[in-house]
Design a protein around this motif. Structure first.
Motif, PDB file in Angstrom:
ATOM      1  N   GLY A  73      35.826  41.073  36.538  1.00 28.48           N
ATOM      2  CA  GLY A  73      34.536  41.298  36.144  1.00 28.48           C
ATOM      3  C   GLY A  73      33.773  40.561  37.202  1.00 28.48           C
ATOM      4  N   TYR A  74      32.517  40.996  37.232  1.00 26.93           N
ATOM      5  CA  TYR A  74      31.240  40.288  38.124  1.00 26.93           C
ATOM      6  C   TYR A  74      29.937  40.299  37.073  1.00 26.93           C
ATOM      7  N   ILE A  75      29.372  39.340  37.176  1.00 30.86           N
ATOM      8  CA  ILE A  75      28.076  39.175  36.816  1.00 30.86           C
ATOM      9  C   ILE A  75      27.163  38.586  37.830  1.00 30.86           C
ATOM     10  N   LEU A  76      26.073  39.265  38.334  1.00 36.50           N
ATOM     11  CA  LEU A  76      25.104  38.648  39.232  1.00 36.50           C
ATOM     12  C   LEU A  76      24.007  38.189  38.320  1.00 36.50           C
ATOM     13  N   LEU A  77      24.175  36.634  38.677  1.00 35.39           N
ATOM     14  CA  LEU A  77      22.922  35.757  37.707  1.00 35.39           C
ATOM     15  C   LEU A  77      21.569  35.821  38.374  1.00 35.39           C
ATOM     16  N   LEU A 127      26.852  34.694  42.038  1.00 34.06           N
ATOM     17  CA  LEU A 127      27.648  35.813  41.428  1.00 34.06           C
ATOM     18  C   LEU A 127      28.950  35.175  40.704  1.00 34.06           C
ATOM     19  N   LEU A 128      28.924  35.373  39.366  1.00 25.82           N
ATOM     20  CA  LEU A 128      30.206  35.037  38.717  1.00 25.82           C
ATOM     21  C   LEU A 128      31.309  36.217  38.753  1.00 25.82           C
ATOM     22  N   LYS A 129      32.524  35.582  38.830  1.00 25.03           N
ATOM     23  CA  LYS A 129      33.616  36.432  39.022  1.00 25.03           C
ATOM     24  C   LYS A 129      34.783  36.052  38.157  1.00 25.03           C
ATOM     25  N   THR A 130      35.739  36.975  37.364  1.00 21.60           N
ATOM     26  CA  THR A 130      36.907  36.757  36.684  1.00 21.60           C
ATOM     27  C   THR A 130      37.822  37.712  37.054  1.00 21.60           C
ATOM     28  N   LEU A 131      38.809  37.231  37.062  1.00 20.84           N
ATOM     29  CA  LEU A 131      40.173  37.977  37.334  1.00 20.84           C
ATOM     30  C   LEU A 131      41.165  37.878  36.132  1.00 20.84           C
ATOM     31  N   ASP A 132      40.709  37.228  34.912  1.00 23.51           N
ATOM     32  CA  ASP A 132      41.515  37.453  33.945  1.00 23.51           C
ATOM     33  C   ASP A 132      41.014  37.551  32.605  1.00 23.51           C
ATOM     34  N   SER A 133      40.090  38.730  32.750  1.00 25.45           N
ATOM     35  CA  SER A 133      39.374  39.488  31.577  1.00 25.45           C
ATOM     36  C   SER A 133      38.392  38.353  30.794  1.00 25.45           C
ATOM     37  N   GLY A 134      37.967  37.500  31.703  1.00 20.11           N
ATOM     38  CA  GLY A 134      36.809  36.589  31.289  1.00 20.11           C
ATOM     39  C   GLY A 134      37.375  35.037  30.594  1.00 20.11           C
ATOM     40  N   ALA A 135      38.677  34.980  30.745  1.00 18.60           N
ATOM     41  CA  ALA A 135      38.877  33.652  30.224  1.00 18.60           C
ATOM     42  C   ALA A 135      38.592  32.666  31.188  1.00 18.60           C
ATOM     43  N   THR A 136      38.469  32.978  32.557  1.00 18.09           N
ATOM     44  CA  THR A 136      38.097  31.810  33.574  1.00 18.09           C
ATOM     45  C   THR A 136      37.057  32.587  34.383  1.00 18.09           C
ATOM     46  N   TRP A 137      35.942  31.714  35.009  1.00 24.18           N
ATOM     47  CA  TRP A 137      35.096  32.586  35.785  1.00 24.18           C
ATOM     48  C   TRP A 137      34.935  31.565  36.955  1.00 24.18           C
ATOM     49  N   SER A 138      34.655  32.178  38.134  1.00 26.49           N
ATOM     50  CA  SER A 138      34.214  31.236  39.612  1.00 26.49           C
ATOM     51  C   SER A 138      32.902  31.798  39.830  1.00 26.49           C
ATOM     52  N   GLU A 139      32.417  30.996  40.672  1.00 27.64           N
ATOM     53  CA  GLU A 139      31.081  31.141  41.177  1.00 27.64           C
ATOM     54  C   GLU A 139      30.831  31.337  42.522  1.00 27.64           C
ATOM     55  N   ILE A 140      30.378  32.575  43.055  1.00 28.66           N
ATOM     56  CA  ILE A 140      30.117  32.856  44.591  1.00 28.66           C
ATOM     57  C   ILE A 140      28.762  32.781  44.773  1.00 28.66           C
ATOM     58  N   THR A 141      28.549  31.842  45.954  1.00 31.39           N
ATOM     59  CA  THR A 141      27.334  31.857  46.589  1.00 31.39           C
ATOM     60  C   THR A 141      27.004  33.170  47.319  1.00 31.39           C
ATOM     61  N   VAL A 142      25.940  33.967  47.043  1.00 35.68           N
ATOM     62  CA  VAL A 142      25.703  35.233  47.567  1.00 35.68           C
ATOM     63  C   VAL A 142      24.038  34.984  48.150  1.00 35.68           C
ATOM     64  N   ASN A 143      23.683  36.307  49.001  1.00 37.58           N
ATOM     65  CA  ASN A 143      22.194  36.080  49.401  1.00 37.58           C
ATOM     66  C   ASN A 143      21.793  37.573  49.228  1.00 37.58           C
ATOM     67  N   ILE A 144      21.463  37.859  48.087  1.00 39.56           N
ATOM     68  CA  ILE A 144      20.958  39.273  47.636  1.00 39.56           C
ATOM     69  C   ILE A 144      19.464  39.352  47.359  1.00 39.56           C
ATOM     70  N   GLU A 145      18.638  40.239  47.793  1.00 43.67           N
ATOM     71  CA  GLU A 145      17.137  40.486  47.593  1.00 43.67           C
ATOM     72  C   GLU A 145      16.867  41.526  46.767  1.00 43.67           C
ATOM     73  N   SER A 146      16.166  41.316  45.915  1.00 40.25           N
ATOM     74  CA  SER A 146      15.596  42.156  44.869  1.00 40.25           C
ATOM     75  C   SER A 146      16.791  43.183  44.139  1.00 40.25           C
TER      76      SER A 146
END
Length: 329
Positions: free
Chosen positions: A146-150, A155-174
């Motif tokens: 799963g991915y959630i763009l805050l 950007l939040l990412k999970t690989l275990d159905s939401g049990a744990t989440w990691s945060e990725i630094t991105v650069n997305i405009e609009s």
């Protein structure tokens, strides 16, 4: 002679006016594609609803203003209010699997909120609150990923159905919407025809542009193609080659849902007849998006979602009362 000519001219004007009035007041012929369009009985309370999610042809949820979360288990006839523990406006709902789902929301102070359920939407708790809603979007390509763009940077990412989440630094405009074809290959739509693409699970993003100044919005996947929707166009891009996108015109619409066999329903608003206030139109296609017959229901329609393989559910309102329409292609 002039008097006879004037009488003849006035008679023609009168006849033309009568014919025009008759044509204006004539009942429009219903297109065959709308033969299954119908309003159903429902006890859904009136509210400004923004997104619906149907798990199957009987069970679904709808979210909206003032923290509204409603659930049905009989195809929309009866609804139960679920406590969301917030008064935020809830505008997006997605499920990873039959039990785990998330809702995105915001308030007037541009604060964001994420709600989570682990029991198929029967109860919800606050998963996370954050500042800024410029790019909040959500995508679940499979039951575990799963991915959630805050916002534009997180950007939040999970690989275990939401049990744990990691945060990725991105650069997305609009950012507008986000969609992943699989756990690695994803897209984010943006303003002015731009979109972002990742091939490594969200860690790096490349920016591209379609030949339009319209904002790109919804993202769909059909076979080995991704479909990016603007207000009046669909851009078909191959996932397996670098060829330019195929472009298909569509009616101006806010939301679109379609099947895998070239059928679809769209809902949009435009100025009504004789310059009246904006009116909801429903469009449908059954010929690979070549033609789009239209219908103007006597109601405003706020949400559209698929209810099974070829059935669609629309939630609207009329005179302060919530309405539900269904249609099958």
């Amino acid at each position: 002679m002039k008097r006879k000519s004037l009488i003849y001219y006035c008679s023609c004007l009168l006849l033309t006016g009568l014919l025009a009035c008759k044509k204006e007041n004539a009942t429009p012929v219903e297109e065959p594609v709308f033969s299954t369009f119908q309003e159903m009985e429902t006890d859904l309370p009136y509210q400004y609803y923004l997104q619906a999610w149907c798990m199957n042809d009987s069970t679904g949820l709808v979210v909206g203003a003032k923290g509204a979360v409603m659930k049905t288990v009989n195809g929309g006839k009866n609804w139960v209010r679920i406590d969301s523990h917030t008064d935020f406006t809830l505008y997006d709902i997605r499920f990873m699997n039959g039990n785990v789902g998330y809702i995105l929301g915001y308030n007037e102070e541009e604060k964001g909120i994420i709600l989570r359920t682990g029991d198929a939407g029967n109860s919800w708790g606050i998963f996370r609150q954050f500042d800024g809603m410029k790019g909040a979007a959500i995508s679940f390509p499979d039951a575990k990923t799963g991915y959630i763009l805050l916002d534009e940077k997180r950007l939040l990412k999970t690989l275990d159905s939401g049990a744990t989440w990691s945060e990725i630094t991105v650069n997305i405009e609009s950012a507008n919407k986000m969609g992943f074809h699989d756990p690695l290959y994803g897209f984010i739509t943006s303003a002015d025809g731009f979109y972002y693409e990742t091939l490594d699970g969200g860690h790096t993003w490349n920016r591209f542009k379609e030949p339009t100044s319209e904002d790109l919005q919804q993202i769909y996947f059909q076979g080995d193609e991704v479909v990016l929707k603007s207000d009046t166009r669909l851009y078909y891009k191959s996932l397996s080659s670098n060829r330019n996108s195929d472009v298909l015109p569509i009616p101006s619409s806010g939301v679109l849902e379609f099947t895998n066999d070239g059928k679809g329903v769209a809902v949009g608003g435009r100025t009504g007849p004789n310059g009246l206030k904006p009116t909801t139109y429903v469009y449908a296609t059954i010929d690979q998006f070549k033609t789009w017959p239209e219908k103007r229901p006597d109601a405003g329609i706020m949400t559209l979602s698929k209810l099974g393989t070829n059935k669609f559910l629309m939630i609207g309102n009329r005179s302060g009362r919530a309405l539900i329409f269904t249609m099958e292609l």
